[in-house]
Enzyme design. Structure first.
Site, PDB file in Angstrom:
ATOM      1  N   TYR A 192     -13.988  -8.647  10.231  1.00 29.39           N
ATOM      2  CA  TYR A 192     -12.893  -7.678  10.201  1.00 29.39           C
ATOM      3  C   TYR A 192     -11.927  -7.937  11.352  1.00 29.39           C
ATOM      4  O   TYR A 192     -10.699  -7.934  11.164  1.00 29.39           O
ATOM      5  CB  TYR A 192     -13.448  -6.261  10.271  1.00 29.39           C
ATOM      6  CG  TYR A 192     -12.372  -5.185  10.310  1.00 29.39           C
ATOM      7  CD1 TYR A 192     -11.464  -5.057   9.265  1.00 29.39           C
ATOM      8  CD2 TYR A 192     -12.287  -4.303  11.380  1.00 29.39           C
ATOM      9  CE1 TYR A 192     -10.482  -4.068   9.298  1.00 29.39           C
ATOM     10  CE2 TYR A 192     -11.309  -3.319  11.416  1.00 29.39           C
ATOM     11  CZ  TYR A 192     -10.407  -3.204  10.383  1.00 29.39           C
ATOM     12  OH  TYR A 192      -9.430  -2.224  10.418  1.00 29.39           O
ATOM     13  N   GLY A 215       0.846  -1.186   0.000  1.00 31.67           N
ATOM     14  CA  GLY A 215       0.000   0.000   0.000  1.00 31.67           C
ATOM     15  C   GLY A 215       0.884   1.239   0.000  1.00 31.67           C
ATOM     16  O   GLY A 215       2.023   1.216  -0.457  1.00 31.67           O
ATOM     17  N   ASP A 232      -0.847  -6.458  -6.615  1.00 33.37           N
ATOM     18  CA  ASP A 232      -1.912  -6.787  -5.673  1.00 33.37           C
ATOM     19  C   ASP A 232      -1.360  -7.816  -4.699  1.00 33.37           C
ATOM     20  O   ASP A 232      -0.883  -8.886  -5.117  1.00 33.37           O
ATOM     21  CB  ASP A 232      -3.096  -7.359  -6.460  1.00 33.37           C
ATOM     22  CG  ASP A 232      -4.334  -7.589  -5.613  1.00 33.37           C
ATOM     23  OD1 ASP A 232      -4.193  -7.748  -4.382  1.00 33.37           O
ATOM     24  OD2 ASP A 232      -5.441  -7.632  -6.185  1.00 33.37           O
ATOM     25  N   SER A 280      -0.140   4.393  -1.232  1.00 34.17           N
ATOM     26  CA  SER A 280      -0.516   5.429  -2.190  1.00 34.17           C
ATOM     27  C   SER A 280      -1.104   6.650  -1.499  1.00 34.17           C
ATOM     28  O   SER A 280      -1.017   7.771  -2.008  1.00 34.17           O
ATOM     29  CB  SER A 280      -1.535   4.881  -3.194  1.00 34.17           C
ATOM     30  OG  SER A 280      -0.987   3.822  -3.931  1.00 34.17           O
ATOM     31  N   ARG A 281      -1.699   6.417  -0.339  1.00 32.50           N
ATOM     32  CA  ARG A 281      -2.340   7.505   0.396  1.00 32.50           C
ATOM     33  C   ARG A 281      -2.427   7.107   1.866  1.00 32.50           C
ATOM     34  O   ARG A 281      -2.051   6.004   2.258  1.00 32.50           O
ATOM     35  CB  ARG A 281      -3.741   7.776  -0.170  1.00 32.50           C
ATOM     36  CG  ARG A 281      -4.657   6.562  -0.143  1.00 32.50           C
ATOM     37  CD  ARG A 281      -6.018   6.858  -0.762  1.00 32.50           C
ATOM     38  NE  ARG A 281      -5.944   6.992  -2.201  1.00 32.50           N
ATOM     39  CZ  ARG A 281      -6.160   5.984  -3.052  1.00 32.50           C
ATOM     40  NH1 ARG A 281      -6.456   4.766  -2.594  1.00 32.50           N
ATOM     41  NH2 ARG A 281      -6.096   6.171  -4.340  1.00 32.50           N
ATOM     42  N   GLY A 282      -2.906   7.994   2.688  1.00 28.33           N
ATOM     43  CA  GLY A 282      -3.183   7.684   4.091  1.00 28.33           C
ATOM     44  C   GLY A 282      -1.950   7.423   4.941  1.00 28.33           C
ATOM     45  O   GLY A 282      -0.883   8.020   4.736  1.00 28.33           O
ATOM     46  N   GLY A 286       0.021   4.761   5.256  1.00 28.78           N
ATOM     47  CA  GLY A 286       1.156   4.180   4.556  1.00 28.78           C
ATOM     48  C   GLY A 286       1.960   5.229   3.808  1.00 28.78           C
ATOM     49  O   GLY A 286       3.197   5.217   3.814  1.00 28.78           O
ATOM     50  N   LYS A 345      -7.870  -8.655  11.183  1.00 27.57           N
ATOM     51  CA  LYS A 345      -6.846  -7.812  11.812  1.00 27.57           C
ATOM     52  C   LYS A 345      -6.089  -8.590  12.890  1.00 27.57           C
ATOM     53  O   LYS A 345      -4.867  -8.411  13.044  1.00 27.57           O
ATOM     54  CB  LYS A 345      -7.475  -6.555  12.407  1.00 27.57           C
ATOM     55  CG  LYS A 345      -8.099  -5.619  11.392  1.00 27.57           C
ATOM     56  CD  LYS A 345      -7.130  -5.188  10.305  1.00 27.57           C
ATOM     57  CE  LYS A 345      -6.024  -4.280  10.793  1.00 27.57           C
ATOM     58  NZ  LYS A 345      -5.207  -3.718   9.672  1.00 27.57           N
ATOM     59  N   LYS A 368      -1.927  -1.350  -5.822  1.00 28.32           N
ATOM     60  CA  LYS A 368      -2.725  -1.529  -7.041  1.00 28.32           C
ATOM     61  C   LYS A 368      -3.007  -0.231  -7.770  1.00 28.32           C
ATOM     62  O   LYS A 368      -3.432  -0.251  -8.924  1.00 28.32           O
ATOM     63  CB  LYS A 368      -4.069  -2.177  -6.689  1.00 28.32           C
ATOM     64  CG  LYS A 368      -3.989  -3.573  -6.121  1.00 28.32           C
ATOM     65  CD  LYS A 368      -5.381  -4.186  -6.064  1.00 28.32           C
ATOM     66  CE  LYS A 368      -6.327  -3.334  -5.250  1.00 28.32           C
ATOM     67  NZ  LYS A 368      -7.710  -3.891  -5.230  1.00 28.32           N
TER      68      LYS A 368
END
Length: 327
Positions: free
Chosen positions: A204, A32, A89, A34-36, A38, A208, A57
């Site tokens: 969920y 990951g 992915d 790409s944003r946030g 990470g 986790k 992805k």
């Protein structure tokens, strides 16, 4: 398994033995990013001189979410690091293998692995589509396991190199290879797992907790090789696209959710502290060694370093903070 508590924290900055946050020449592979959160961690590592490879992805822009793996690498380079974008992915074995291979080919090895990629669906059991169940378990559990499995030989090699580089006559090279997984502490009761989070969103939580179990197992499995493994989790809501999406669904309560969150930088700063070896515990000989097998929160890490005023991280310092799930 280590549940890090306030009693483990240093009482002041003077009681902490600081380790340089200079990560020049170290190589991190992040799922990951790409944003946030990470993305924030990737940029923070780059600002300390690290090489950062991202496997994600997001090859093309999302209609509602800003950022791709390519724009993230641009941000990494702008922050002072070297970046590598691998479009892939984590559910696909060949993509994960390619990400590890390309990282090693480009930067010469892997010193840090960050399992950040994650999917979320808080639906109760009867309301959850099994495709969403499979998505969460394939990304969260299987993806974390597979990426860790394939990166492990390179982390072992990194540990061997750093032992060889240790100063003559004893001492440490100042860096320990590490796996850091963005996953929560396992909530325990006297008889075992506390059912509270399993009852709120079973699928969920299972996914986790599966990520957190890799921390427990790999910390034990890799200890003799000099690789440390920890989990990091935010103590409060964090202002990310995921939280803003939940806030949109929450209607009138959504605005309060954002006001009660902290900025992504708090998790990034905590991650840098952990990855650069500033979270230590005493060994049997009275010395310090990097903590391993621990479940940490961003807040605990910063307080351990003597940073007690966290108001600047708040989206709205005047609003009451909202605790994150699993705590």
């Amino acid at each position: 398994m280590t549940q890090f508590t306030s009693s483990d924290a240093a009482s002041s900055a003077e009681t902490v033995t600081p380790v340089s946050a200079d990560l020049t020449g170290r190589t991190a592979l992040i799922s990951g990013g790409s944003r946030g959160i990470g993305h924030a961690i990737a940029v923070a590592l780059a600002a300390r001189g690290a090489n950062v490879a991202l496997v994600a992805k997001t090859d093309t822009p999302h209609p509602k979410l800003a950022g791709t793996v390519h724009t993230a690498v641009e941000d990494i380079c702008a922050a002072g690091g070297n970046g590598l974008a691998v479009v892939g992915d984590v559910r696909r074995d060949e993509d994960v293998s390619a990400a590890v291979e390309r990282t090693v080919e480009t930067f010469g090895g892997i010193d840090i692995l960050i399992n950040n990629a994650s999917a979320i669906d808080l639906s109760p059991t009867e309301g959850l589509d099994m495709k969403r169940y499979d998505l969460m378990h394939d990304i969260n559990v299987r993806g974390t396991f597979l990426l860790s499995k394939l990166a492990a030989p390179h982390l072992r090699a990194s540990a061997a190199r750093h032992r060889a580089d240790a100063p003559a006559g004893g001492g440490e090279s100042g860096f320990t290879p590490q796996i850091l997984t963005l996953s929560p502490p396992l909530a325990l009761a006297e008889a075992g797992l506390d059912p509270v989070w399993l009852g709120k969103h079973l699928a969920y939580t299972m996914s986790k907790y599966g990520m957190s179990m890799t921390t427990v197992g790999l910390a034990e499995e890799l200890a003799a090789d000099g690789v440390v493994v920890n989990s990091l989790w935010p103590a409060t809501y964090i202002d990310t696209a995921a939280i803003r999406n939940l806030a949109t669904l929450a209607g009138e309560q959504g605005e309060a959710m954002i006001r009660g969150a902290r900025r992504v930088e708090i998790v990034a700063d905590a991650a840098v502290a952990v990855l650069s070896g500033q979270m230590t515990s005493r060994d049997g000989e009275g010395g310090q060694r990097p903590i391993s097998g621990a479940f940490l929160t961003d807040e605990q890490v910063l307080r351990h370093l003597g940073i007690t005023d966290l108001a600047d991280y708040a989206v709205d310092p005047g609003s009451e903070l909202i605790p994150d799930a699993f705590l």
